[in-house]
Write an enzyme that holds these catalytic residues in place. Structure first.
Site, PDB file in Angstrom:
ATOM      1  N   GLU A   1      30.107  40.042  12.913  1.00 40.24           N
ATOM      2  CA  GLU A   1      29.380  39.782  14.334  1.00 40.24           C
ATOM      3  C   GLU A   1      30.116  40.448  15.291  1.00 40.24           C
ATOM      4  O   GLU A   1      31.340  40.143  15.569  1.00 40.24           O
ATOM      5  CB  GLU A   1      28.893  38.290  14.230  1.00 40.24           C
ATOM      6  CG  GLU A   1      27.607  38.366  15.612  1.00 40.24           C
ATOM      7  CD  GLU A   1      27.344  36.848  15.335  1.00 40.24           C
ATOM      8  OE1 GLU A   1      26.850  36.419  16.593  1.00 40.24           O
ATOM      9  OE2 GLU A   1      27.132  36.068  14.264  1.00 40.24           O
TER      10      GLU A   1
ATOM     11  N   ASP B   1      32.647  36.375  13.053  1.00 41.73           N
ATOM     12  CA  ASP B   1      32.230  36.550  14.355  1.00 41.73           C
ATOM     13  C   ASP B   1      33.330  36.925  15.142  1.00 41.73           C
ATOM     14  O   ASP B   1      34.497  35.971  15.585  1.00 41.73           O
ATOM     15  CB  ASP B   1      31.458  35.273  14.838  1.00 41.73           C
ATOM     16  CG  ASP B   1      30.626  35.777  16.232  1.00 41.73           C
ATOM     17  OD1 ASP B   1      30.899  36.783  16.917  1.00 41.73           O
ATOM     18  OD2 ASP B   1      30.037  34.627  16.708  1.00 41.73           O
TER      19      ASP B   1
ATOM     20  N   LYS C   1      35.119  32.330  13.436  1.00 43.93           N
ATOM     21  CA  LYS C   1      35.495  33.204  14.665  1.00 43.93           C
ATOM     22  C   LYS C   1      36.746  33.557  14.308  1.00 43.93           C
ATOM     23  O   LYS C   1      37.728  33.156  13.764  1.00 43.93           O
ATOM     24  CB  LYS C   1      35.611  32.123  15.891  1.00 43.93           C
ATOM     25  CG  LYS C   1      34.361  31.433  16.334  1.00 43.93           C
ATOM     26  CD  LYS C   1      33.459  32.445  16.540  1.00 43.93           C
ATOM     27  CE  LYS C   1      32.331  31.780  17.305  1.00 43.93           C
ATOM     28  NZ  LYS C   1      31.324  32.626  17.915  1.00 43.93           N
TER      29      LYS C   1
ATOM     30  N   LYS D   1      18.883  34.168  19.002  1.00 45.22           N
ATOM     31  CA  LYS D   1      19.071  32.648  19.256  1.00 45.22           C
ATOM     32  C   LYS D   1      17.877  32.315  20.326  1.00 45.22           C
ATOM     33  O   LYS D   1      17.622  32.921  21.259  1.00 45.22           O
ATOM     34  CB  LYS D   1      20.243  32.321  19.943  1.00 45.22           C
ATOM     35  CG  LYS D   1      21.658  32.883  19.184  1.00 45.22           C
ATOM     36  CD  LYS D   1      22.796  32.970  19.808  1.00 45.22           C
ATOM     37  CE  LYS D   1      24.059  33.210  19.212  1.00 45.22           C
ATOM     38  NZ  LYS D   1      25.379  33.188  19.996  1.00 45.22           N
TER      39      LYS D   1
ATOM     40  N   ASP E   1      24.684  40.436  18.650  1.00 44.77           N
ATOM     41  CA  ASP E   1      24.519  39.331  19.340  1.00 44.77           C
ATOM     42  C   ASP E   1      24.530  39.808  20.774  1.00 44.77           C
ATOM     43  O   ASP E   1      23.541  39.817  21.254  1.00 44.77           O
ATOM     44  CB  ASP E   1      25.662  38.173  18.990  1.00 44.77           C
ATOM     45  CG  ASP E   1      25.169  37.058  19.576  1.00 44.77           C
ATOM     46  OD1 ASP E   1      24.100  36.881  20.351  1.00 44.77           O
ATOM     47  OD2 ASP E   1      26.004  36.056  19.427  1.00 44.77           O
TER      48      ASP E   1
END
Length: 264
Positions: free
Chosen positions: A213, A188, A163, A262, A238
């Site tokens: 991401e 991400d 992250k 997901k 995402d």
């Protein structure tokens, strides 16, 4: 098969360690477990909505309401033979994909049991195992992060996703690459940047990332297309991809090269 009874269970578990992203920090994980009873069988699904509207507008509270008052009444007592038929019954309910997906997951489970096949086979899977990656949240400092990565590699994780956010990105990635030059590394951002950060984001190209991401806004496609033209690093979308149509549009305009899908 007739959906004879459907139960909702609200559960909550403490996380092994806090999980922090660019926008929120979690120490517990609530979810809704859905049970479908049909012809002596029980299938289970998980609604993945979180405690608050940070990753998505859906929460445990909104999902419970939509499942209890709309989704379940639309299918309870009905004879449904396929996931497509279940989806058609739920289509009049706009939005709330996490609530719907939890119910569908339970249906897939009971359907696989009724056909006496594994869920993997029913879904068309061909492998008996896959390599697993892990997402590592923002840590208190870089040495702590390096230690966590070492632990996760020792546990067998093959891909590491970090992250990132403004102020926790370039120096972090540099330190990780210096320590672990050969790992499959991803970043991400959870929508932490804007297109005005393009010069800064181009520095991510230095670190041989598998992907970056969701760097920009959670519902953006256009600015991601502009950004992808300027980056060598593949952009993964995402939060921006909520439907197959979103995926088609993103690919058509070059907003990304990878899509994070997901279950749930």
């Amino acid at each position: 098969m007739r959906l004879e009874a459907i139960e909702l269970h609200h559960v909550e578990m403490d996380l092994v360690e806090p999980f922090e992203t660019s926008g929120w920090r979690e120490t517990t994980r609530p979810c809704i477990i859905i049970a479908i009873h049909s012809e002596g069988l029980t299938g289970y699904g998980e609604c993945v909505a979180g405690a608050g509207p940070w990753y998505s507008y859906e929460t445990v509270g909104t999902a419970w309401h939509v499942l209890k008052d709309f989704c379940i009444p639309a299918v309870l007592g009905q004879d449904i033979s396929s996931a497509e038929e279940l989806q058609a019954r739920l289509k009049p309910i706009r939005g709330h994909p996490m609530a719907k997906a939890g119910l569908e997951a339970a249906f897939w489970d009971v359907l696989a049991q009724a056909q006496n096949v594994s869920l993997a086979k029913l879904l068309g899977g061909t492998k008996d195992r896959i390599e697993s990656g892990i997402s590592i949240g923002i840590q208190k400092d870089i040495p702590t992060l390096l230690s966590v990565i070492e632990q996760r590699r020792a546990q067998g994780y093959k891909r590491i996703k970090l992250k990132v956010k403004p102020g926790w990105d370039i120096e972090v990635l540099r330190a990780v690459r210096q320590r672990f030059s050969d790992i499959a590394l991803m970043a991400d951002a959870n929508a932490a940047y804007t297109i005005a950060d393009l010069p800064h984001l181009k520095q991510f190209d230095k670190f041989n990332l598998l992907m970056l991401e969701q760097p920009l806004d959670y519902d953006d496609l256009i600015d991601h297309a502009i950004l992808q033209q300027e980056l060598k690093t593949p952009i993964c979308l995402d939060e921006s991809i909520k439907t197959p149509e979103d995926a088609r549009k993103a690919l058509d305009i070059g907003a990304c090269k990878i899509i994070n899908i997901k279950p749930g």
